[in-house]
Write a protein that holds these residues in place. Structure first.
Motif, mmCIF file in Angstrom:
data_model
loop_
_atom_site.group_PDB
_atom_site.id
_atom_site.type_symbol
_atom_site.label_atom_id
_atom_site.label_comp_id
_atom_site.label_asym_id
_atom_site.label_seq_id
_atom_site.Cartn_x
_atom_site.Cartn_y
_atom_site.Cartn_z
ATOM 1 N N THR A 113 0.740 -1.261 -0.060
ATOM 2 C CA THR A 113 -0.015 0.114 0.013
ATOM 3 C C THR A 113 0.867 1.414 0.178
ATOM 4 O OG1 THR A 113 -0.076 -0.073 2.540
ATOM 5 C CG2 THR A 113 -2.073 -1.192 1.282
ATOM 6 N N ASN A 114 2.138 0.903 -0.280
ATOM 7 C CA ASN A 114 3.187 2.291 -0.489
ATOM 8 C C ASN A 114 3.107 3.185 0.772
ATOM 9 O OD1 ASN A 114 4.039 1.589 -3.223
ATOM 10 N ND2 ASN A 114 2.049 2.214 -3.820
ATOM 11 N N ARG A 115 3.214 2.464 2.057
ATOM 12 C CA ARG A 115 3.136 3.416 3.303
ATOM 13 C C ARG A 115 4.719 3.742 3.402
ATOM 14 N NH1 ARG A 115 -1.041 5.568 3.524
ATOM 15 N NH2 ARG A 115 -1.287 4.773 1.461
ATOM 16 N N GLN A 116 4.988 5.011 3.896
ATOM 17 C CA GLN A 116 6.108 5.187 4.321
ATOM 18 C C GLN A 116 6.732 4.437 5.384
ATOM 19 O OE1 GLN A 116 7.933 7.579 2.623
ATOM 20 N NE2 GLN A 116 6.548 8.627 1.419
ATOM 21 N N PHE A 117 8.080 4.108 5.321
ATOM 22 C CA PHE A 117 8.498 2.945 5.956
ATOM 23 C C PHE A 117 9.785 3.622 6.846
ATOM 24 C CE2 PHE A 117 11.380 -0.743 6.522
ATOM 25 C CZ PHE A 117 10.607 -1.799 7.051
ATOM 26 N N LEU A 118 9.684 3.283 8.067
ATOM 27 C CA LEU A 118 10.757 3.892 9.099
ATOM 28 C C LEU A 118 11.189 3.118 10.015
ATOM 29 C CD1 LEU A 118 12.471 6.110 10.380
ATOM 30 C CD2 LEU A 118 10.691 6.459 11.888
ATOM 31 N N PRO A 119 12.404 2.043 9.634
ATOM 32 C CA PRO A 119 12.972 0.907 10.841
ATOM 33 C C PRO A 119 13.631 1.882 11.929
ATOM 34 C CG PRO A 119 14.132 1.138 8.784
ATOM 35 C CD PRO A 119 13.261 2.013 8.730
ATOM 36 N N ILE A 120 13.530 1.271 13.046
ATOM 37 C CA ILE A 120 14.118 1.657 13.978
ATOM 38 C C ILE A 120 14.696 0.372 14.758
ATOM 39 C CG2 ILE A 120 14.102 2.644 16.578
ATOM 40 C CD1 ILE A 120 11.703 4.146 15.862
ATOM 41 N N LEU A 121 16.130 0.235 14.986
ATOM 42 C CA LEU A 121 16.915 -0.855 14.946
ATOM 43 C C LEU A 121 17.226 -0.857 16.469
ATOM 44 C CD1 LEU A 121 17.437 -0.368 11.974
ATOM 45 C CD2 LEU A 121 19.573 -1.311 12.485
ATOM 46 N N LEU A 122 16.649 -1.917 16.999
ATOM 47 C CA LEU A 122 16.850 -2.275 18.643
ATOM 48 C C LEU A 122 18.110 -3.039 18.821
ATOM 49 C CD1 LEU A 122 13.187 -3.375 19.672
ATOM 50 C CD2 LEU A 122 14.347 -1.011 19.930
ATOM 51 N N GLU A 123 18.614 -3.624 17.808
ATOM 52 C CA GLU A 123 19.722 -4.426 17.693
ATOM 53 C C GLU A 123 20.182 -4.743 16.479
ATOM 54 O OE1 GLU A 123 19.057 -7.951 20.066
ATOM 55 O OE2 GLU A 123 17.511 -8.693 18.551
ATOM 56 N N GLU A 124 21.494 -5.097 16.170
ATOM 57 C CA GLU A 124 21.889 -5.559 14.745
ATOM 58 C C GLU A 124 21.219 -6.777 14.699
ATOM 59 O OE1 GLU A 124 25.985 -6.147 14.618
ATOM 60 O OE2 GLU A 124 26.206 -3.893 14.495
ATOM 61 N N ILE A 175 11.524 -7.689 3.985
ATOM 62 C CA ILE A 175 11.558 -6.572 4.715
ATOM 63 C C ILE A 175 12.741 -5.410 4.181
ATOM 64 C CG2 ILE A 175 12.417 -5.562 6.940
ATOM 65 C CD1 ILE A 175 10.882 -7.902 8.409
ATOM 66 N N ARG A 176 13.800 -5.897 3.734
ATOM 67 C CA ARG A 176 14.822 -5.170 2.947
ATOM 68 C C ARG A 176 14.177 -4.577 1.910
ATOM 69 N NH1 ARG A 176 18.639 -9.438 3.785
ATOM 70 N NH2 ARG A 176 18.380 -10.104 1.441
ATOM 71 N N LEU A 177 13.408 -5.220 0.987
ATOM 72 C CA LEU A 177 12.570 -4.510 -0.103
ATOM 73 C C LEU A 177 11.793 -3.549 0.238
ATOM 74 C CD1 LEU A 177 12.149 -4.665 -3.183
ATOM 75 C CD2 LEU A 177 10.400 -6.579 -2.677
ATOM 76 N N ALA A 178 10.991 -3.990 1.219
ATOM 77 C CA ALA A 178 10.066 -2.839 1.718
ATOM 78 C C ALA A 178 10.545 -1.474 2.364
ATOM 79 C CB ALA A 178 9.204 -3.495 2.820
ATOM 80 N N GLY A 179 11.687 -1.657 2.815
ATOM 81 C CA GLY A 179 12.401 -0.588 3.445
ATOM 82 C C GLY A 179 12.852 0.385 2.180
ATOM 83 N N GLY A 180 13.342 -0.463 1.120
ATOM 84 C CA GLY A 180 13.862 0.662 0.142
ATOM 85 C C GLY A 180 15.041 1.195 0.559
ATOM 86 N N PRO A 181 15.303 2.333 -0.002
ATOM 87 C CA PRO A 181 16.571 2.956 0.316
ATOM 88 C C PRO A 181 16.560 3.873 1.693
ATOM 89 C CG PRO A 181 15.317 4.258 -1.056
ATOM 90 C CD PRO A 181 14.373 3.021 -0.924
ATOM 91 N N ILE A 182 15.470 3.490 2.498
ATOM 92 C CA ILE A 182 15.293 4.471 3.744
ATOM 93 C C ILE A 182 16.501 4.097 4.691
ATOM 94 C CG2 ILE A 182 14.063 5.116 5.496
ATOM 95 C CD1 ILE A 182 13.153 6.423 3.113
ATOM 96 N N GLN A 183 17.203 4.958 5.119
ATOM 97 C CA GLN A 183 18.137 4.676 6.221
ATOM 98 C C GLN A 183 17.260 4.655 7.640
ATOM 99 O OE1 GLN A 183 21.679 4.132 5.974
ATOM 100 N NE2 GLN A 183 21.326 3.600 8.098
ATOM 101 N N GLY A 184 17.552 3.432 8.286
ATOM 102 C CA GLY A 184 16.972 3.251 9.310
ATOM 103 C C GLY A 184 17.521 4.100 10.532
ATOM 104 N N VAL A 185 17.004 4.365 11.842
ATOM 105 C CA VAL A 185 17.274 4.815 13.095
ATOM 106 C C VAL A 185 17.742 3.672 13.820
ATOM 107 C CG1 VAL A 185 16.850 6.267 14.982
ATOM 108 C CG2 VAL A 185 15.634 6.702 12.670
ATOM 109 N N THR A 186 19.361 4.010 14.414
ATOM 110 C CA THR A 186 19.885 3.063 15.143
ATOM 111 C C THR A 186 19.640 3.553 16.675
ATOM 112 O OG1 THR A 186 21.501 2.479 13.645
ATOM 113 C CG2 THR A 186 22.097 2.119 16.011
#
Length: 1018
Positions: free
Chosen positions: A94-105, A112-123
């Motif tokens: 559904t083309n939602r804006q994607f923001l991953p927040i990394l709790l750990e490596e 999930i990598r595909l869904a995130g696209g080029p967006i840089q997650g927050v560590t």
């Protein structure tokens, strides 16, 4: 899994909001983050309030499709959860804006990598927390999730200029890829971590004073119990690493949410029911090092206790590294405050020097005396030896630590958490009662106990404890619901077992299908020990055949079958090394090599390829789980399996190696090595019901019989009638009070000649020590009759007993008839008892050269110090100090008593030193029931010095109160009391010279001692 209450209602509306996707297992990490965002005014939707049912998927889909930003909290757990993966899929389609927040490596699956696209997650786990929140705010604003000013409850501040390097998940270390054991996998189940967290939170309230301490109430014990093979030790160690900030793969637990604790591990894997209090205290003090401070009264009390019991080293207290440095700084500081000469090193002598001065009356205003327990420790330490370790003094010592902690500002107090494992090793033994007392002495610490059985301390009728019952231990009551309390441990669930097998397969790149894993899941029944055996078997098969396709037939089977198959993957030498390891309760490489008749390299390979655990806290660094040991010893089908006789032969080789280590320790003059070897021989003999010839003699000749008692199986487990069981009884009987020891030793009545001979010999010694001379003579004559080929020692001791009972003529007649070679020694010793000076040291030197017993050597050396002090010009105080240290090392209470007497001789003319010396002497004698007249000697000499007979009245009353015959040790006191005007009840004595001459001789001795003491003043 924690049952955490959702922190706020999810957003319901059409304005821009963030949809939060997370694993429920990460709730303890996620909720604080989204709560802060919510409080700052961001609209947050998460699965709060949804009830499972047919509408579940529809409502989730609708919430995702309506959000402005899809926020995914990434962890190893969340990316593996099907529910999270489905939510990501909906957001992507559904083309939602994607923001991953990394709790750990964590490795992201392709979807999930595909869904995130080029967006840089927050560590969120390795950068300053303010920077993390700033990045999240910026991303949400970019995606159209704006702050609702009407719902804001806190103001947002800009990141501070200073950066202390504390990440949002402060203290969470980076994950490293590693293979967990199945036991460790078990402890990833969340309820155990929640129980620990809740226990900590309640204990912390007590630590900082929010929840008041109650007298004789101890709600500070958290227990996990369950059957063998459930991974309890793994649980204990993993919980400790979690709290201490050292767990790199916390998985579902997440980061420890509170401040890092000071952990103390008390390991009982090698215990046989007793508790090595010295080792527990050394471990505790080492754990306090990171606080980088002096512990004042506790350090002083600890040093004094260690000096008294002496863990075996000749020149230090057993402390090492930073712990030793910190305690030394404490002693240096106190020495300076008292105006004493500086001390450079922490030795028994320097500890005694500072503690003795601190106890002087004119130092009683020192700040350390504000700690009430310090007096009890310093006084109690005067009367203990290594053999007993005196648990009461250790309880007082830990109470001093509690006082030190309580004196610190509440917010700065250290959080002490003790991990006790495996508790079944000490349960229902003396060690359990001792540990309960230690726990009660530390109400500001939390204790985490793991073992096979629940604790019964809350039962009113549980008489093993000093304090028992529901009022004292409320958390241990059946049905208690508030932590800390008791938790029963079950096995791994099928889902957890399946996940663990798959994780190891994928990480190790094994060619193993899900179908095979499913069969392993069903076969293992969730037992971690079974799982670990399967994994070790798989590793070995993969190593031998890289890329092999694993089948259920190769890996499945009941635990005994898996263990047998594992042994078959080893070389013949490695298998023998593994079997040798199973002979031993714990081992080092050289020991296992000797038992298995293999090279050390084979042992090292077996450590890597078989089910062998490391135990770095023990003298022996390796061990095998008890259940695996049992199965290997029952195995008769693996390649090269040992027969029953081969197992017994291996056990005998273990005892031979232990005895060789005893002999090496003797050659090296190492008491510690000798005691460790003797303990190993006894423990192996106990486990395998074997007795190596000569073991009783080695114990008799060793540095300390009493010192062995804490290192061997408890008396309650000794099998009466077996040689090794009777030997264990003999060792424990030597710790009994002198008044009772003679009867206890005689009652052993072992059918094994060697054990019986030494038990009867020591029975005679103890009977003689309390003036039961006729009974002692009967025991010795019985020994002559029973063991005529070993009669030499008994015949000599008959002469000693006749001499000690004042039958001097009979003693000389006896020795002339049976040991004419010893007649000169007897004449010289009898002359000394008549007060006749003996200036010939050659006799002592000859005896020292003839004996191999280090215990007897020490006895001869101390006896010679007494001789020189009475008949020559005195002795150097440093010689007495050395002898006292040796007596403490070896638990030789009579030698220590005589050294205290010599100290008293030197202090006679100094009021305070005399009072201190007399108190130390009499307290020491009372500690083991001594009836020797040493205290009477000092009182008489003091009265002769002062000219006041009243100074000796207490000594006279002691003499009159004696119901038994008085032996030769009383002769000087009788003469001196008579000189002071007291009427002495007569005792039959076969004097060899007129009594008037005896009397005159001993008065000369008194004058000599008194004049020397006067010279010591000023």
């Amino acid at each position: 899994m924690p049952n955490l209450k959702p922190p706020f209602p999810a957003y319901r509306g059409s304005d821009g909001y963030a949809f939060v996707s997370y694993a429920h297992a990460d709730a303890e990490l996620v909720y604080p983050i989204i709560t802060r965002l919510h409080d700052e005014g961001f609209r947050i939707w998460y699965d709060e309030g949804i009830e499972p049912g047919e509408e579940w998927a529809k409502r989730l889909d609708s919430a995702i499709q309506g959000c402005s930003a899809f926020v995914l909290f990434v962890s190893a757990v969340s990316v593996a959860r099907p529910g999270v993966t489905n939510e990501v899929h909906v957001a992507h389609t559904t083309n939602r804006q994607f923001l991953p927040i990394l709790l750990e490596e964590a490795d992201l699956p392709p979807g999930i990598r595909l869904a995130g696209g080029p967006i840089q997650g927050v560590t969120a786990f390795r950068q300053p927390r303010d920077k993390t929140y700033a990045e999240v705010r910026a991303a949400l604003a970019k995606f159209g999730v704006v702050v609702d000013e009407h719902s804001r409850t806190v103001q947002v501040s800009e990141p501070a200029v200073t950066d202390h390097g504390q990440g949002l998940l402060a203290g969470r270390p980076r994950r490293r890829a590693r293979n967990l054991t199945a036991g460790e996998a078990f402890v990833d189940r969340v309820p155990e971590s929640v129980a620990l967290r809740k226990s900590y939170e309640r204990q912390y309230q007590r630590l900082i004073g929010v929840e008041p301490l109650q007298s004789d109430v101890f709600p500070n014990v958290l227990v996990f119990f369950g059957g063998g093979g459930l991974g309890k030790t793994g649980l204990s160690k993993r919980l400790e690493r979690w709290m201490s900030g050292g767990l790199s793969d916390a998985k579902e637990w997440g980061v420890w949410p509170h401040q890092t604790v000071t952990s103390v591990r008390w390991d009982f894997h090698t215990s046989t029911g007793n508790v090595d209090l010295v080792q527990l205290l050394l471990t505790l003090r080492a754990s306090l090092v990171p606080w980088g401070r002096s512990w004042g009264a506790f350090d002083i009390a600890l040093g004094r206790y260690l000096e008294a019991v002496r863990p075996g080293q000749q020149d230090n207290l057993g402390l090492t590294g930073n712990a030793e440095d910190q305690v030394l700084r404490t002693f240096k500081g106190v020495a300076a405050e008292l105006g004493l000469s500086p001390i450079a090193t922490l030795t028994p002598a320097s500890v005694r020097y500072v503690c003795n001065e601190l106890q002087m009356a004119h130092h009683r205003e020192h700040r350390l005396w504000s700690r009430e327990g310090l007096t009890d420790v310093l006084t109690g330490a005067e009367s203990i030896t290594q053999g007993s370790q005196n648990p009461d003094v250790v309880v007082d010592l830990l109470y001093v630590l509690s006082e030190e902690i309580a004196a610190i500002a509440p917010a700065e107090r250290p959080v002490l958490v003790f991990f006790l494992d495996p508790f079944e090793r000490v349960q229902n033994q003396l060690g359990e009662s001792v540990l309960a007392d230690l726990i009660a002495a530390l109400p500001l610490a939390l204790f985490v106990v793991t073992g096979r059985n629940k604790l019964r301390w809350a039962e009113p009728g549980y008489t093993r404890l000093t304090v028992a019952g529901p009022a004292a231990w409320p958390g241990l009551v059946e049905g208690a619901i508030d932590d800390p309390r008791q938790h029963i441990l079950g096995r791994l669930s099928d889902d957890d077992t399946r996940l663990f097998y798959r994780s190891r397969r994928d990480r190790s790149r094994w060619n193993m299908s899900d179908h095979v894993i499913e069969g392993l899941v069903q076969r293992s029944g969730g037992l971690p020990l079974h799982i670990e055996a399967v994994l070790k078997l798989t590793e070995n098969l993969q190593k031998a055949n890289p890329g092999i396709e694993f089948t259920g037939e190769a890996l499945s089977g009941e635990l005994p079958d898996v263990v047998t198959n594992l042994v078959d993957t080893l070389t013949r030498e490695e298998a023998d090394a593994f079997r040798a390891a199973c002979v031993l309760p714990a081992f080092d490489v050289a020991l296992a090599a000797a038992v298995g008749k293999v090279h050390g390299q084979e042992v090292e390979r077996a450590i890597n390829d078989a089910l062998i655990e490391k135990d770095e806290s023990s003298v022996y660094p390796y061990r095998v789980h008890d259940e695996i040991r049992r199965l290997i010893r029952l195995d008769r089908t693996s390649r090269g399996a040992w027969s029953e006789q081969e197992w017994k032969d291996a056990a005998r080789r273990g005892m031979d190696e232990a005895i060789a280590r005893v002999e090496a320790g003797h050659a090296q003059s190492s008491d510690e090595t000798q005691l460790a070897g003797l303990a190993l021989a006894i423990n192996l003999g106990f486990e395998w019901d074997q007795y190596p010839s000569g073991l009783a003699k080695l114990i008799h000749d060793g540095p300390s019989i009493v010192g062995l008692a804490p290192l061997i199986p408890p008396l309650s487990e000794a099998k009466t009638g077996s040689a090794i069981g009777d030997l264990i009884q003999f060792v424990h009987a030597m710790t009994v009070s002198y008044i009772d020891a003679g009867d206890v030793l005689k009652a052993i009545n072992s059918p094994h000649p060697e054990v019986d001979r030494y038990a009867r010999l020591w029975s005679a010694y103890r009977l003689r020590a309390v003036a039961r001379f006729d009974e002692a003579l009967a025991e010795l004559r019985e020994l002559v009759q029973r063991y005529p080929d070993k009669a030499r020692t008994a015949q000599n001791q008959i002469g000693v007993t006749l001499r000690t009972s004042r039958r001097f003529v009979d003693a000389l007649d006896h020795i002339r008839s049976v040991r004419p070679d010893r007649i000169e020694d007897y004449e010289r010793s009898i002359n000394r008892l008549h007060g006749i000076p003996d200036l010939d040291a050659a006799g002592t030197a000859r005896k020292l050269s003839e004996t191999t017993s280090r215990r007897y050597q020490s006895e001869l050396e101390v006896t010679d110090l007494v001789r020189r002090s009475r008949f020559e010009g005195g002795v150097d105080p440093r010689e007495v100090d050395i002898a006292m240290e040796r007596a403490l090392d070896r638990g030789q209470r009579s030698d220590y008593r005589n050294c205290l007497l010599l100290k008293g001789y030197d202090a006679l003319a100094d009021n305070q030193r005399y009072a201190d010396a007399l108190a130390r002497l009499e307290e020491h004698m009372a500690s083991y029931g001594s009836t020797a007249p040493s205290g009477v000697h000092l009182r008489c000499l003091r009265a002769l010095l002062t000219g006041d007979p009243e100074d000796a009245r207490a000594g006279y009353e002691t003499l009159v109160a004696r119901l038994r015959p008085r032996g030769t040790a009383w002769i000087p006191a009788e003469v001196w009391l008579e000189e002071l005007g007291y009427e002495i009840p007569p005792v039959d004595s076969q004097w060899l010279i007129p009594y008037d001459q005896v009397r005159a001789n001993w008065l000369v001795v008194a004058d000599r001692i008194i004049e020397r003491a006067k010279g010591n003043v000023g």
